[in-house]
Scaffold this motif. Structure first.
Motif, PDB file in Angstrom:
ATOM      1  N   LEU A 113       0.842  -1.184   0.000  1.00  0.00           N
ATOM      2  CA  LEU A 113       0.000   0.000   0.000  1.00  0.00           C
ATOM      3  C   LEU A 113       0.883   1.242   0.000  1.00  0.00           C
ATOM      4  CD1 LEU A 113      -2.776   1.370   0.214  1.00  0.00           C
ATOM      5  CD2 LEU A 113      -2.592   1.132   2.705  1.00  0.00           C
ATOM      6  N   THR A 140      -9.324  -1.597   5.772  1.00  0.00           N
ATOM      7  CA  THR A 140      -9.083  -1.009   4.450  1.00  0.00           C
ATOM      8  C   THR A 140      -7.591  -0.881   4.173  1.00  0.00           C
ATOM      9  OG1 THR A 140     -11.189   0.167   4.447  1.00  0.00           O
ATOM     10  CG2 THR A 140      -9.452   1.031   3.004  1.00  0.00           C
ATOM     11  N   THR A 143      -6.112  -4.397   3.544  1.00  0.00           N
ATOM     12  CA  THR A 143      -6.519  -5.116   2.331  1.00  0.00           C
ATOM     13  C   THR A 143      -6.264  -4.349   1.038  1.00  0.00           C
ATOM     14  OG1 THR A 143      -8.800  -4.301   2.539  1.00  0.00           O
ATOM     15  CG2 THR A 143      -8.288  -6.439   3.564  1.00  0.00           C
ATOM     16  N   SER A 144      -5.887  -3.088   1.134  1.00  0.00           N
ATOM     17  CA  SER A 144      -5.667  -2.276  -0.074  1.00  0.00           C
ATOM     18  C   SER A 144      -4.248  -2.420  -0.589  1.00  0.00           C
ATOM     19  CB  SER A 144      -5.948  -0.801   0.224  1.00  0.00           C
ATOM     20  OG  SER A 144      -7.293  -0.612   0.591  1.00  0.00           O
ATOM     21  N   ASN A 145      -4.113  -2.352  -1.896  1.00  0.00           N
ATOM     22  CA  ASN A 145      -2.807  -2.389  -2.560  1.00  0.00           C
ATOM     23  C   ASN A 145      -2.697  -1.216  -3.523  1.00  0.00           C
ATOM     24  OD1 ASN A 145      -2.147  -4.894  -1.355  1.00  0.00           O
ATOM     25  ND2 ASN A 145      -3.321  -5.956  -2.920  1.00  0.00           N
ATOM     26  N   PHE A 148      -3.208   4.428  -2.396  1.00  0.00           N
ATOM     27  CA  PHE A 148      -4.428   4.562  -1.595  1.00  0.00           C
ATOM     28  C   PHE A 148      -5.334   5.619  -2.196  1.00  0.00           C
ATOM     29  CE2 PHE A 148      -6.849   6.386   1.938  1.00  0.00           C
ATOM     30  CZ  PHE A 148      -7.455   5.237   2.443  1.00  0.00           C
ATOM     31  N   SER A 149      -6.610   5.295  -2.222  1.00  0.00           N
ATOM     32  CA  SER A 149      -7.601   6.247  -2.721  1.00  0.00           C
ATOM     33  C   SER A 149      -8.522   6.616  -1.571  1.00  0.00           C
ATOM     34  CB  SER A 149      -8.404   5.611  -3.866  1.00  0.00           C
ATOM     35  OG  SER A 149      -9.373   6.517  -4.332  1.00  0.00           O
TER      36      SER A 149
END
Length: 151
Positions: A113, A140, A143-145, A148-149
């Motif tokens: 991330l 979040t 689990t996010s890659n 980042f948004s």
């Protein structure tokens, strides 16, 4: 925020603790600056922190550190590169490009991330305001890659 080095690491640790994570500075020589986890250790984060007055570029030595952590980490650990980019520019005037295309491409094949200090700040503010739950924010992040948004 114009922080870098120890001040920035301290701010990140305080922010992670507001998200109900146990967060500590790692030992000197570790491949990441901070290790954080929730109470049942279902979320474990290895975070490399950097402050710079530009976007993160492929020549940054932080990429080597992040990749080394990614290579040697436990399977359940999440690698995060947290950058306080454009840190000499007021937040409302900072460019939106925080990681060059080369960096995104280089790290993109790994479950890493990439986020900014401002992203973390906004997430913590959302939790404080009651707009988001700390556990959801941590999930979040875990689990996010990629880049980042914030939403």
């Amino acid at each position: 925020m114009t922080a870098s080095g120890g001040r920035l690491e301290g701010a990140v640790i305080a922010s992670l603790r507001r998200l109900n994570l146990c967060a500590e500075k790692t030992a000197k020589g570790a491949t990441v600056d901070i290790f954080a986890f929730n109470t049942d250790r279902s979320i474990q984060l290895g975070i490399e922190v950097t402050g710079t007055n530009e976007a993160i570029k492929k020549k940054s030595n932080k990429l080597t550190q992040v990749m080394e952590f990614e290579r040697t980490k436990a399977d359940r650990d999440k690698t995060i590169l947290l950058a306080n980019t454009h840190n000499q520019t007021p937040v409302d005037r900072r460019p939106s490009k925080n990681f060059t295309n080369d960096v995104v491409k280089y790290l993109g094949s790994h479950p890493i991330l990439l986020m900014t200090g401002y992203d973390l700040y906004r997430l913590v503010q959302d939790v404080i305001a009651g707009d988001k739950k700390a556990d959801d924010v941590c999930t979040t992040m875990y689990t996010s890659n990629g880049v980042f948004s914030y939403s």
